[in-house]
Design a protein around this motif. Structure first.
Motif, PDB file in Angstrom:
ATOM      1  N   GLY A  31      -9.409  10.794  12.869  1.00  0.00           N
ATOM      2  CA  GLY A  31      -9.921  10.656  11.516  1.00  0.00           C
ATOM      3  C   GLY A  31      -9.971   9.209  11.057  1.00  0.00           C
ATOM      4  N   PRO A  32     -10.450   9.005   9.843  1.00  0.00           N
ATOM      5  CA  PRO A  32     -10.567   7.644   9.328  1.00  0.00           C
ATOM      6  C   PRO A  32      -9.193   7.048   9.048  1.00  0.00           C
ATOM      7  CG  PRO A  32     -11.114   9.220   7.623  1.00  0.00           C
ATOM      8  CD  PRO A  32     -10.920  10.005   8.886  1.00  0.00           C
ATOM      9  N   SER A  33      -9.106   5.743   9.173  1.00  0.00           N
ATOM     10  CA  SER A  33      -7.832   5.075   8.904  1.00  0.00           C
ATOM     11  C   SER A  33      -7.599   5.023   7.397  1.00  0.00           C
ATOM     12  CB  SER A  33      -7.841   3.658   9.473  1.00  0.00           C
ATOM     13  OG  SER A  33      -8.764   2.865   8.756  1.00  0.00           O
ATOM     14  N   LYS A  34      -6.359   4.765   7.008  1.00  0.00           N
ATOM     15  CA  LYS A  34      -6.028   4.672   5.591  1.00  0.00           C
ATOM     16  C   LYS A  34      -6.775   3.508   4.944  1.00  0.00           C
ATOM     17  CE  LYS A  34      -1.372   6.684   5.874  1.00  0.00           C
ATOM     18  NZ  LYS A  34      -1.902   7.893   6.338  1.00  0.00           N
ATOM     19  N   THR A  35      -6.972   2.429   5.686  1.00  0.00           N
ATOM     20  CA  THR A  35      -7.706   1.282   5.152  1.00  0.00           C
ATOM     21  C   THR A  35      -9.140   1.675   4.830  1.00  0.00           C
ATOM     22  OG1 THR A  35      -6.371  -0.109   6.595  1.00  0.00           O
ATOM     23  CG2 THR A  35      -8.297  -1.124   5.596  1.00  0.00           C
ATOM     24  N   ASP A  36      -9.758   2.447   5.714  1.00  0.00           N
ATOM     25  CA  ASP A  36     -11.128   2.886   5.459  1.00  0.00           C
ATOM     26  C   ASP A  36     -11.200   3.795   4.242  1.00  0.00           C
ATOM     27  OD1 ASP A  36     -12.047   1.471   7.616  1.00  0.00           O
ATOM     28  OD2 ASP A  36     -11.988   3.187   8.989  1.00  0.00           O
ATOM     29  N   LEU A  37     -10.208   4.660   4.079  1.00  0.00           N
ATOM     30  CA  LEU A  37     -10.203   5.561   2.929  1.00  0.00           C
ATOM     31  C   LEU A  37     -10.060   4.782   1.627  1.00  0.00           C
ATOM     32  CD1 LEU A  37      -7.989   8.476   4.288  1.00  0.00           C
ATOM     33  CD2 LEU A  37     -10.456   8.457   3.958  1.00  0.00           C
ATOM     34  N   VAL A  38      -9.177   3.776   1.619  1.00  0.00           N
ATOM     35  CA  VAL A  38      -8.991   2.956   0.413  1.00  0.00           C
ATOM     36  C   VAL A  38     -10.266   2.180   0.122  1.00  0.00           C
ATOM     37  CG1 VAL A  38      -7.729   0.986  -0.518  1.00  0.00           C
ATOM     38  CG2 VAL A  38      -6.492   2.809   0.637  1.00  0.00           C
TER      39      VAL A  38
END
Length: 57
Positions: A31-38
């Protein structure tokens, strides 16, 4: 190599724990990284502020 009952049980327990550990590592990488989600959330907030959000039609 012949294993007795306890060695077989411990081998199965060890293999199960190894599988669970590998599964957890792979699930954490998926899945997407936390940085990408932020980054996406900040972008969405900017777009809403500009009136270009998905719900503004």
């Amino acid at each position: 190599m012949i294993l007795d009952a306890w060695q077989t049980i411990w081998a199965c327990v060890g293999l199960s724990l190894l599988i669970l550990f590998v599964d957890g590592v792979l699930a954490g990488r998926a899945g997407p990284s936390k940085t990408d989600l932020v980054r996406q959330k900040k972008r969405d907030n900017r777009m809403v502020g500009l009136g270009k959000g998905a719900n503004n039609e």
